[in-house]
Design a protein around this motif. Structure first.
Motif, short mmCIF file in Angstrom:
data_model
loop_
_atom_site.label_atom_id
_atom_site.label_comp_id
_atom_site.label_asym_id
_atom_site.label_seq_id
_atom_site.Cartn_x
_atom_site.Cartn_y
_atom_site.Cartn_z
N TRP A 238 0.83 -1.21 0.00
CA TRP A 238 0.00 0.00 0.00
C TRP A 238 0.86 1.26 0.00
N PHE A 239 2.05 1.18 0.59
CA PHE A 239 2.95 2.33 0.55
C PHE A 239 3.36 2.64 -0.88
N ARG A 288 1.55 -8.62 -13.46
CA ARG A 288 0.35 -7.80 -13.59
C ARG A 288 0.64 -6.30 -13.62
N GLY A 289 1.90 -5.91 -13.46
CA GLY A 289 2.22 -4.49 -13.45
C GLY A 289 1.99 -3.84 -14.80
N TRP A 409 -10.21 -10.31 -8.89
CA TRP A 409 -9.08 -10.44 -9.81
C TRP A 409 -9.24 -9.54 -11.04
N ALA A 410 -10.47 -9.35 -11.49
CA ALA A 410 -10.71 -8.55 -12.70
C ALA A 410 -10.51 -7.06 -12.48
N ASP A 411 -10.39 -6.61 -11.24
CA ASP A 411 -10.18 -5.20 -10.95
C ASP A 411 -8.72 -4.86 -11.24
N ARG A 412 -8.48 -4.16 -12.33
CA ARG A 412 -7.11 -3.89 -12.76
C ARG A 412 -6.65 -2.47 -12.39
N THR A 413 -7.38 -1.80 -11.53
CA THR A 413 -6.88 -0.54 -11.01
C THR A 413 -5.73 -0.83 -10.05
N GLY A 416 -7.06 -2.27 -6.91
CA GLY A 416 -7.57 -3.62 -7.15
C GLY A 416 -6.46 -4.65 -7.22
N LYS A 417 -5.41 -4.34 -7.95
CA LYS A 417 -4.30 -5.29 -8.07
C LYS A 417 -3.54 -5.44 -6.76
N ALA A 418 -3.37 -4.34 -6.03
CA ALA A 418 -2.67 -4.40 -4.74
C ALA A 418 -3.47 -5.21 -3.73
#
Length: 464
Positions: A238-239, A288-289, A409-413, A416-418
């Motif tokens: 999160w940082f 996923r980055g 998993w579909a949240d690619r913001t 969402g990915k974090a």
């Protein structure tokens, strides 16, 4: 006589498929500062005020105190909405209530009678589970004007900086400790309980013999060294999101310096689970980055700097001295064996087993200082659930977090990915780390961030 031409009715356009919405970016220029409303003060008090809670002796237990004002906030804004899959957590809590029926039982291979310590441990865990349920509902029912996503993420980043400072304190002054006000206020029969004392007695580090000699492992401001490792591996995610992904030039410079400083206590923690978790996080970022080439270059530079520094020698020593493997193997096997005798509701709390990985005697004594062993269920949240709530409780826990991975998993913001990465780490850490108290709190704050992201996406879709 000619007939009028038939009227043609235009076909309705197919519904548009809405792309994922990045909820951290301001929709209007005047909202750029993302100030939280008054209703968000309990979570701010927890994340920003954590050093104060630690000094007072509450630490992670402060979430139990702050659950009271959170409940008041929820009560005032009924009806209360709940996230999908949260029924599994409610069932887990209900199962824990039922498991109290087995607190007085002594399964085969264990010893000890029902005493105040066993009941106290049960009640503390129950209070934490209830408080975390309230916390998730509280976060999910705050509006995004009251608590913007980016604000919550940056508050988690502040707690990461607190953890880095505590880790450096553990490396530079490992003997630092003091008696907290809560510890002074509690009677000795409560404050002297080992489980309770770990929670209320502030210390900078634990001295352990994992390298064959006494070595400090940072733990401030959390309960113990393994809790520090778990928490910092979640907070660093999160940082990076709050201070790098959504940070300006100054925040990014500060982020680089903070991550460099964090490397020292991360290595001196001698925490193999933490190192594996960071490796999984790096691999996840590459996969996923948004910029895998940049992430790979940064990882390569960091690896080269580490290998050329003295810190690499410490890691090598730790890997060559797996002192805890035998202890873990014994307690895990004994935990599974005892749990099998009460597979549905477990035994409500941990138990002490006869013998250890070295001897068949009951525990540490003056003539056998190597005979001691941790209580059954103390080597990871999964094993704690097995003995306290049986296989049914462990299955509910796994289903809750695995379901979150599948659902979000579909949240690619970036959020969402974090958040999905944190849910994956939960499933890894449950076999090596206890989740209570601070770690499980951070897991569920991450879950709440995912839920808030999905709920806002749905709300925006309906508005369109």
């Amino acid at each position: 006589m000619s007939l009028p031409a038939p009227r043609t009715i235009p076909r309705a356009a197919p519904p548009a498929v809405l792309p994922p919405v990045d909820l951290s970016r301001p929709r209007h220029r005047h909202r750029h500062r993302h100030r939280a409303g008054r209703g968000a003060w309990p979570i701010a008090a927890f994340l920003l005020g954590y050093p104060v809670w630690w000094a007072l002796g509450f630490g992670g237990l402060s979430i139990v105190v702050l659950a009271v004002p959170m409940t008041v906030v929820l009560w005032r804004r009924r009806p209360i909405r709940a996230p999908k899959g949260f029924g599994l957590w409610a069932l887990l809590l209900a199962g824990y209530l039922i498991s109290a029926l087995m607190l007085a039982e002594t399964p085969d291979g264990t010893y000890g009678e029902l005493a105040a310590g066993r009941v106290l441990g049960y009640l503390m865990r129950l209070a934490v589970y209830v408080s975390l349920l309230i916390m998730v509902l509280y976060l999910g029912n705050l509006t995004h004007d009251e608590l913007p996503q980016r604000t919550l993420v940056r508050w988690l980043g502040v707690l990461f900086l607190t953890a880095v400072a505590g880790g450096l304190l553990g490396v530079l002054a490992p003997g630092f400790a003091f008696t907290s006000p809560l510890e002074m206020a509690l009677p000795s029969w409560i404050g002297g309980n080992p489980f309770v004392n770990n929670l209320i007695h502030p210390t900078a580090a634990q001295m352990q013999h994992v390298l064959g000699h006494a070595a400090p492992r940072p733990e401030a401001p959390f309960e113990w060294a393994n809790a520090w490792g778990t928490d910092i591996s979640v907070l660093v995610i999160w940082f990076v999101v709050g201070w790098w992904t959504y940070g300006g030039p100054y925040r990014r410079v500060a982020a680089v310096l903070a991550l460099a400083a964090a490397a020292v206590p991360v290595v001196y923690s001698l925490n193999r689970g933490l190192w594996i978790g960071l490796g999984i996080s790096a691999a996840y970022l590459l996969i996923r980055g948004a910029r895998p080439l940049l992430a790979g270059a940064v990882a390569a530079v960091a690896a080269a700097a580490f290998l050329l520094s003295p810190l690499s020698a410490i890691v090598g020593q730790r890997l060559d001295n797996p002192q805890s493997n035998g202890i873990r193997a014994f307690t895990i096997a004994a935990t599974a064996r005892v749990a099998a005798s009460s597979p549905v509701i477990g035994y409500g709390n941990t138990r002490n087993a006869y013998g250890s990985h070295r001897t068949v005697t009951t525990g540490r004594s003056a003539w056998c200082v190597e005979c001691g062993h941790p209580p059954l269920g103390s080597d990871g949240q999964l094993w704690l659930l097995l003995i306290s709530q049986g296989f049914a409780g462990a299955l509910l826990y796994v289903a809750f977090f695995a379901g979150a991975v599948r659902r979000y998993w579909a949240d690619r913001t970036p959020i969402g990915k974090a958040g999905t990465l944190v849910m994956i780490l939960v499933l890894l850490y449950m076999v090596v780390y206890d989740g209570l108290v601070s770690a499980l709190t951070l897991y569920l704050i991450s879950f709440a961030l995912l839920w808030r992201n999905a709920a806002r996406t749905s709300d925006l879709g309906e508005a369109r």
